[in-house]
Scaffold this motif. Structure first.
Motif, PDB file in Angstrom:
ATOM      1  N   SER A 172     -19.416 -25.830   6.908  1.00 48.97           N
ATOM      2  CA  SER A 172     -20.132 -24.552   6.977  1.00 48.97           C
ATOM      3  C   SER A 172     -19.272 -23.514   7.686  1.00 48.97           C
ATOM      4  CB  SER A 172     -21.463 -24.712   7.719  1.00 48.97           C
ATOM      5  OG  SER A 172     -22.376 -25.458   6.962  1.00 48.97           O
ATOM      6  N   VAL A 173     -19.364 -22.289   7.193  1.00 50.00           N
ATOM      7  CA  VAL A 173     -18.627 -21.161   7.780  1.00 50.00           C
ATOM      8  C   VAL A 173     -19.601 -20.309   8.576  1.00 50.00           C
ATOM      9  CG1 VAL A 173     -17.324 -19.059   7.283  1.00 50.00           C
ATOM     10  CG2 VAL A 173     -16.905 -21.132   5.958  1.00 50.00           C
ATOM     11  N   CYS A 174     -19.219 -19.957   9.794  1.00 48.69           N
ATOM     12  CA  CYS A 174     -20.065 -19.144  10.677  1.00 48.69           C
ATOM     13  C   CYS A 174     -19.280 -17.905  11.103  1.00 48.69           C
ATOM     14  CB  CYS A 174     -20.483 -19.931  11.911  1.00 48.69           C
ATOM     15  SG  CYS A 174     -21.196 -21.561  11.553  1.00 48.69           S
ATOM     16  N   THR A 201     -16.485 -23.951  10.945  1.00 52.07           N
ATOM     17  CA  THR A 201     -15.443 -22.941  11.120  1.00 52.07           C
ATOM     18  C   THR A 201     -16.100 -21.655  11.598  1.00 52.07           C
ATOM     19  OG1 THR A 201     -14.015 -23.876   9.404  1.00 52.07           O
ATOM     20  CG2 THR A 201     -13.671 -21.558   9.977  1.00 52.07           C
ATOM     21  N   TRP A 202     -15.639 -21.153  12.735  1.00 49.60           N
ATOM     22  CA  TRP A 202     -16.206 -19.940  13.316  1.00 49.60           C
ATOM     23  C   TRP A 202     -15.206 -18.791  13.230  1.00 49.60           C
ATOM     24  CZ3 TRP A 202     -20.913 -18.515  15.289  1.00 49.60           C
ATOM     25  CH2 TRP A 202     -21.864 -19.527  15.422  1.00 49.60           C
ATOM     26  N   TYR A 203     -15.579 -17.730  12.516  1.00 55.90           N
ATOM     27  CA  TYR A 203     -14.859 -16.457  12.599  1.00 55.90           C
ATOM     28  C   TYR A 203     -15.463 -15.685  13.776  1.00 55.90           C
ATOM     29  CZ  TYR A 203     -12.742 -17.088   7.977  1.00 55.90           C
ATOM     30  OH  TYR A 203     -12.009 -17.548   6.915  1.00 55.90           O
ATOM     31  N   ASP A 246     -13.756 -15.688   4.171  1.00 56.54           N
ATOM     32  CA  ASP A 246     -14.830 -16.481   3.562  1.00 56.54           C
ATOM     33  C   ASP A 246     -16.193 -15.850   3.808  1.00 56.54           C
ATOM     34  OD1 ASP A 246     -13.159 -18.815   2.764  1.00 56.54           O
ATOM     35  OD2 ASP A 246     -12.885 -18.971   4.945  1.00 56.54           O
ATOM     36  N   ALA A 248     -20.110 -16.352   4.913  1.00 55.88           N
ATOM     37  CA  ALA A 248     -20.662 -17.184   5.991  1.00 55.88           C
ATOM     38  C   ALA A 248     -22.034 -17.747   5.641  1.00 55.88           C
ATOM     39  CB  ALA A 248     -20.744 -16.372   7.281  1.00 55.88           C
TER      40      ALA A 248
END
Length: 459
Positions: A172-174, A201-203, A246, A248
């Motif tokens: 999962s992208v956050c 994955t944290w942006y 990406d 989120a």
């Protein structure tokens, strides 16, 4: 009243004479103050009289008390993971080990915190854009604001219903907008052990690259303390609206909109529509359970903005998950003269070192207060199923105030429900943020004259 004051001799002080103040001017000023004081006292008497007549006493109304069950709380300290409590308690020591400061800097820390407080409040118009890149500023921010935010957010995150976060899976992208020193990812890692094993994955986005770098160091140290593999952090230097690679599944923003809302010339409904669109632009539209979490200080302008943001998100199929116990119209929307949605807990059990530092900076806190909206994407079918499962059975409501003294030595609380604003007359103590459930009342025609809230009695 005027004769009463002229009985007391009014004289000019030496510095007033030096400033050229005339005796007649001082007399006029003193008499004006007395007039205003008398007016306030009169208004206070009127308000007290109205409060006395707000809710009829038990002598005039039959008791229809309902048995209430506490479903959940927003701030139950027992929900914090055992391994996180020592890290939170000694967070200042952890900061000192990562960014050691000398004895002189320690002595000046309280003063720097006080200066930063002015920069963030009454003097924010004069601060430089890159103020968070200064060493003294980042040190003050992490030792005071970051630590207090960790206290507030870990307590909240540990008590959010598990279903809100459980759908975050490996990969999962956050995105954390306005991340600063990675406050939200750090608090989530501390508060939610069920998420630690997931490969997220944290942006992390902020205009200060320096504060982001420090935040990543802190996050990695926290993960090491908890003996867990850290999430992947991608630092993004830029303002809200900066593109990321990406889309989120989870978008968060804490203390991002408060200054924008209070300083903006545009009406709050316009701002809510604009920023809801910006938040949604980051969301993975293919994700069936995408989530948005926005947290702000618990003050009326922020609560008003969040209520309007809630409406805007609902129009895009993002339904409120918390704190709202319903998806109906917001009864605590922060309009002038009305109630605003905010929740608070006592800080009496906050870490001793943090409270001591706060007192040294003359910024002691007795309560931690916040407003927030957690929303997740839902299909029309799932919304209807949720509504049908609750319809006609129970009434759920969220306590959204401190206790209120009522006539007859009774206690009341304002609460949010699908029936609108409630004044809950209770026979025992409840706490801000608690979600309660009662059998659906057959009659809800009794109204509070002051607020217009529906009145129910519970035991």
């Amino acid at each position: 009243m005027q004769n009463q004051k002229t009985d007391t001799k009014i004289e000019l002080k030496w510095y007033e004479k030096k400033q050229g103040v005339k005796l007649s001017q001082k007399k006029k000023k003193v008499e004006g103050k007395l007039l205003r004081k008398e007016k306030r006292a009169h208004e206070s008497d009127e308000i007290s009289a109205k409060k006395t007549d707000t809710v009829s006493s038990p002598k005039h109304a039959p008791s229809t008390a309902l048995v209430a069950d506490v479903v959940s709380s927003l701030f139950n300290p027992a929900s914090l993971p055992n391994d996180s409590v020592p890290v939170i308690t000694k967070f200042g020591t952890l900061l000192d080990s990562i960014f050691p400061i000398n004895s002189k800097q320690k002595v000046m820390l309280a003063e720097h915190i006080r200066e930063l407080s002015h920069n963030l409040t009454d003097e924010r118009q004069d601060r430089r854009l890159g103020y968070m890149n200064q060493v003294t500023t980042t040190s003050a921010y992490t030792h005071y604001y970051l630590w207090w935010n960790i206290i507030r957010l870990t307590r909240l995150f540990a008590n959010l219903q598990d279903s809100f976060l459980s759908s975050l899976a490996d990969g999962s992208v956050c995105l954390d907008v306005g991340s600063g020193p990675l406050t939200v990812p750090i608090a989530l890692f501390l508060a939610c052990p069920q998420l630690r094993k997931k490969k997220l994955t944290w942006y992390c986005m902020d205009i200060s690259s320096q504060i982001l770098a420090k935040g990543e160091d802190i996050f990695l140290s926290v993960a090491a303390k908890l003996e867990c593999e850290p999430w992947k952090i991608i630092r993004v230097k830029g303002e809200f609206g900066t593109a990321i690679k990406d889309k989120a599944d989870f978008v968060t923003a804490a203390n991002v909109f408060n200054e924008i809302v209070q300083d903006a010339d545009m009406p709050p409904d316009y701002l809510a529509k604009k920023y809801s669109s910006d938040l949604l632009s980051y969301v993975n539209k293919d994700s069936s359970r995408a989530k948005i979490l926005v947290i702000e200080p618990g003050v009326p302008p922020c609560a008003r903005f969040l209520s309007l943001l809630r409406d805007a998100l609902m129009r895009n199929a993002f339904m409120p998950s918390s704190p709202c116990p319903h998806a109906c119209e917001c009864p605590m929307d922060g309009k002038k003269g009305g109630k605003w949605c905010n929740y608070a807990f006592s800080t009496e059990d906050a870490p001793r070192d943090l409270k001591k530092l706060s007192e040294s900076a003359s910024l002691a806190k007795e309560r931690a207060v916040l407003s927030f909206i957690a929303a997740e994407k839902k299909s029309d079918d799932s919304v209807q199923i949720d509504a049908m499962s609750e319809s006609g059975k129970v009434l759920k409501f969220r306590i959204a105030s401190d206790e209120i003294r009522l006539p007859g030595n009774r206690t009341g609380y304002y609460a949010c429900s699908e029936k609108g604003l409630l004044l809950v007359v209770a026979r025992k103590k409840y706490f801000s943020g608690e979600l309660l459930s009662v059998p659906l009342p057959k009659n809800m025609t009794r109204m509070d004259r002051k607020s217009g809230a529906r009145v129910i009695e519970i035991i």
